[in-house]
Motif scaffolding. Sequence first.
Motif, PDB file in Angstrom:
ATOM      1  N   HIS A 216      70.326  11.165  63.182  1.00 33.26           N
ATOM      2  CA  HIS A 216      69.472  10.067  63.623  1.00 33.26           C
ATOM      3  C   HIS A 216      69.207   9.105  62.455  1.00 33.26           C
ATOM      4  N   PRO A 217      68.628   7.937  62.729  1.00 34.22           N
ATOM      5  CA  PRO A 217      68.193   7.070  61.622  1.00 34.22           C
ATOM      6  C   PRO A 217      67.189   7.787  60.734  1.00 34.22           C
ATOM      7  N   LEU A 218      66.955   7.258  59.544  1.00 34.97           N
ATOM      8  CA  LEU A 218      65.979   7.852  58.641  1.00 34.97           C
ATOM      9  C   LEU A 218      64.618   7.917  59.320  1.00 34.97           C
ATOM     10  N   ASP A 219      63.944   9.067  59.210  1.00 35.51           N
ATOM     11  CA  ASP A 219      62.574   9.130  59.694  1.00 35.51           C
ATOM     12  C   ASP A 219      61.656   8.509  58.638  1.00 35.51           C
ATOM     13  N   PHE A 220      60.356   8.480  58.922  1.00 38.46           N
ATOM     14  CA  PHE A 220      59.428   7.788  58.032  1.00 38.46           C
ATOM     15  C   PHE A 220      59.373   8.448  56.653  1.00 38.46           C
ATOM     16  N   GLU A 221      59.426   9.780  56.609  1.00 33.19           N
ATOM     17  CA  GLU A 221      59.413  10.465  55.311  1.00 33.19           C
ATOM     18  C   GLU A 221      60.661  10.142  54.501  1.00 33.19           C
ATOM     19  N   GLU A 222      61.812  10.128  55.142  1.00 35.15           N
ATOM     20  CA  GLU A 222      63.051   9.779  54.439  1.00 35.15           C
ATOM     21  C   GLU A 222      62.993   8.351  53.935  1.00 35.15           C
ATOM     22  N   PHE A 223      62.393   7.462  54.726  1.00 33.56           N
ATOM     23  CA  PHE A 223      62.224   6.066  54.303  1.00 33.56           C
ATOM     24  C   PHE A 223      61.328   5.993  53.070  1.00 33.56           C
ATOM     25  N   LEU A 224      60.223   6.739  53.083  1.00 26.25           N
ATOM     26  CA  LEU A 224      59.318   6.740  51.930  1.00 26.25           C
ATOM     27  C   LEU A 224      60.043   7.190  50.657  1.00 26.25           C
ATOM     28  N   GLU A 225      60.810   8.268  50.766  1.00 27.92           N
ATOM     29  CA  GLU A 225      61.552   8.764  49.602  1.00 27.92           C
ATOM     30  C   GLU A 225      62.563   7.744  49.121  1.00 27.92           C
ATOM     31  N   ALA A 226      63.290   7.136  50.050  1.00 28.82           N
ATOM     32  CA  ALA A 226      64.290   6.139  49.675  1.00 28.82           C
ATOM     33  C   ALA A 226      63.643   4.941  48.990  1.00 28.82           C
ATOM     34  N   ASN A 227      62.407   4.633  49.382  1.00 28.79           N
ATOM     35  CA  ASN A 227      61.700   3.474  48.829  1.00 28.79           C
ATOM     36  C   ASN A 227      60.895   3.839  47.582  1.00 28.79           C
ATOM     37  N   GLY A 228      61.177   5.014  47.011  1.00 31.75           N
ATOM     38  CA  GLY A 228      60.539   5.407  45.766  1.00 31.75           C
ATOM     39  C   GLY A 228      59.138   5.948  45.903  1.00 31.75           C
ATOM     40  N   GLU A 229      58.763   6.380  47.101  1.00 33.63           N
ATOM     41  CA  GLU A 229      57.409   6.881  47.339  1.00 33.63           C
ATOM     42  C   GLU A 229      57.411   8.390  47.576  1.00 33.63           C
ATOM     43  N   GLU A 230      58.120   9.116  46.711  1.00 34.60           N
ATOM     44  CA  GLU A 230      58.174  10.578  46.846  1.00 34.60           C
ATOM     45  C   GLU A 230      56.790  11.209  46.759  1.00 34.60           C
ATOM     46  N   ALA A 231      55.903  10.614  45.979  1.00 31.83           N
ATOM     47  CA  ALA A 231      54.551  11.164  45.823  1.00 31.83           C
ATOM     48  C   ALA A 231      53.798  11.154  47.152  1.00 31.83           C
ATOM     49  N   LEU A 232      54.011  10.115  47.957  1.00 32.34           N
ATOM     50  CA  LEU A 232      53.351  10.052  49.264  1.00 32.34           C
ATOM     51  C   LEU A 232      53.893  11.138  50.193  1.00 32.34           C
ATOM     52  N   VAL A 233      55.184  11.411  50.092  1.00 34.43           N
ATOM     53  CA  VAL A 233      55.779  12.469  50.915  1.00 34.43           C
ATOM     54  C   VAL A 233      55.198  13.825  50.527  1.00 34.43           C
ATOM     55  N   LYS A 234      55.086  14.080  49.235  1.00 32.54           N
ATOM     56  CA  LYS A 234      54.507  15.347  48.770  1.00 32.54           C
ATOM     57  C   LYS A 234      53.067  15.482  49.243  1.00 32.54           C
ATOM     58  N   LEU A 235      52.364  14.361  49.258  1.00 28.56           N
ATOM     59  CA  LEU A 235      50.982  14.357  49.727  1.00 28.56           C
ATOM     60  C   LEU A 235      50.917  14.753  51.206  1.00 28.56           C
ATOM     61  N   LEU A 236      51.809  14.226  51.996  1.00 26.54           N
ATOM     62  CA  LEU A 236      51.850  14.575  53.414  1.00 26.54           C
ATOM     63  C   LEU A 236      52.147  16.064  53.603  1.00 26.54           C
ATOM     64  N   HIS A 237      53.055  16.592  52.792  1.00 28.26           N
ATOM     65  CA  HIS A 237      53.433  17.999  52.920  1.00 28.26           C
ATOM     66  C   HIS A 237      52.280  18.935  52.551  1.00 28.26           C
ATOM     67  N   GLN A 238      51.350  18.470  51.723  1.00 28.26           N
ATOM     68  CA  GLN A 238      50.189  19.295  51.360  1.00 28.26           C
ATOM     69  C   GLN A 238      49.182  19.390  52.506  1.00 28.26           C
ATOM     70  N   ARG A 239      49.239  18.425  53.427  1.00 31.37           N
ATOM     71  CA  ARG A 239      48.411  18.404  54.643  1.00 31.37           C
ATOM     72  C   ARG A 239      46.908  18.453  54.327  1.00 31.37           C
ATOM     73  N   ASP A 240      46.532  17.878  53.217  1.00 34.37           N
ATOM     74  CA  ASP A 240      45.108  17.744  52.883  1.00 34.37           C
ATOM     75  C   ASP A 240      44.670  16.377  53.402  1.00 34.37           C
ATOM     76  N   TRP A 241      44.083  16.378  54.613  1.00 35.82           N
ATOM     77  CA  TRP A 241      43.847  15.105  55.292  1.00 35.82           C
ATOM     78  C   TRP A 241      42.825  14.229  54.568  1.00 35.82           C
ATOM     79  N   LYS A 242      41.876  14.838  53.873  1.00 36.91           N
ATOM     80  CA  LYS A 242      40.901  14.028  53.132  1.00 36.91           C
ATOM     81  C   LYS A 242      41.594  13.239  52.022  1.00 36.91           C
ATOM     82  N   VAL A 243      42.509  13.895  51.320  1.00 36.53           N
ATOM     83  CA  VAL A 243      43.242  13.197  50.257  1.00 36.53           C
ATOM     84  C   VAL A 243      44.188  12.167  50.870  1.00 36.53           C
TER      85      VAL A 243
END
Length: 432
Positions: free
Chosen positions: A144-171
Amino acid sequence: MKRKAFNQLKAWKDHKNRKPLILLGARQVGKTWLMKEFGKEYYESVAYINCDEEPLAKELFADDYNIERMLVSIQVISGVKPEPEKTLIIFDEIQEAPRGLHSLKYFQENASEYHVMAAGSLLGITLHQGNSFPVGKVDMLPIHPLDFEEFLEANGEEALVKLLHQRDWKVIDTFAPKFIEQLRYYYFVGGMPEVVSHFIENKDLTEVRRLQQNILEAYRNDISKHSSKTESVRIGQVLDCLPSQLSKENKKFIYGVIKQGARANDYELAIQWLIDAGIIHKVSRVKKIQSPIKFYEDLSAFKLFLLDCGLFACMVDAPAKQMLIGDNVFKEFKGSFTEQFVLQQLISQNITPYYWSSDTTPAEIDFVIQTEDNVIPIEVKAEENVRARSMKTYIEKHPEANLKGLRISMKRYVDQGWMENIPLYGLRAFRM
């Protein structure tokens, strides 16, 4: 560019009962790139053959299915001698080679030590036509096309992806403005790899639109080239009416929107052609939200979505100013883009979505999905001002179903007991 499909390809390579692998997906979702890059990284050599561009490939499987003869032919055409376990053999556009698909059966039965991948732009249509498909002799992987996480990584936002994977909604909520900024980009650019790559390199929005238009034009060329004149017109009409269908409050597909007096019998094959080509996704209605959800499918009612939100934005000629500045994209475009986005993220996880609507009232629940443990009704809202009246009413009236709803909106995370709300940008972080 990282793709999650690499993990699935690695699992395929390491599987002891590995079969030839067919990659399925629309034109330009990155199948060829995936196969070649995977071959470079995990094999000593790659024997690549494009069955559409290489004249000799037309005869590769024509005489017989003798493996030794085919291996010699592969070496002659590709310039690479296939070695068991060390070489990745790639047949691209395999549907263009007579008996090519059927040949994969003999690699599985007589030469399983060779690693073989195949793909094709219109392979789904070929399979639907029943052209000598090697049932049970191949593995298949949808791309399929890149999902939103793949787009974030491609756009240099790996830190945001890691944040999502931690699932700490307050952060996660703390970084909401950054996520929303990237979400706007994703709505505009979408997930087609070439478009994403050019956007990342130069941020030229005009070039983004030009590339998206080229992809849509390639789809239209495929339609005219690979279908009859009458069917080509009907397929084009279905494609052209998608924005009008999705702009309606009730997004159920209405044949009369195509043209006055249009009937299902006239357009069913056209819709199936687009589905088989991977260009659109069909979401069927269910009469009841209960497991197994497939039992309650109503084949007469459905919604249609495009494969990519960026291509959808291009089709409706959505101005960059409206999509990227302020919050217009979440207000003026309402449910069209939000439902398209959510659908795309669900499909990228190989989740089959349905929707529910009442037979007697205007009530509707945007999506219904089934996981290993639960059936989940999903409401999609474009803004922070949200109500999930239809979903709440359904859940209250069906306590025996033991349902907990999911609302996806611009509101930040909250658990209300009967329902959880997650922000649009956090969808992939939610444990389905």
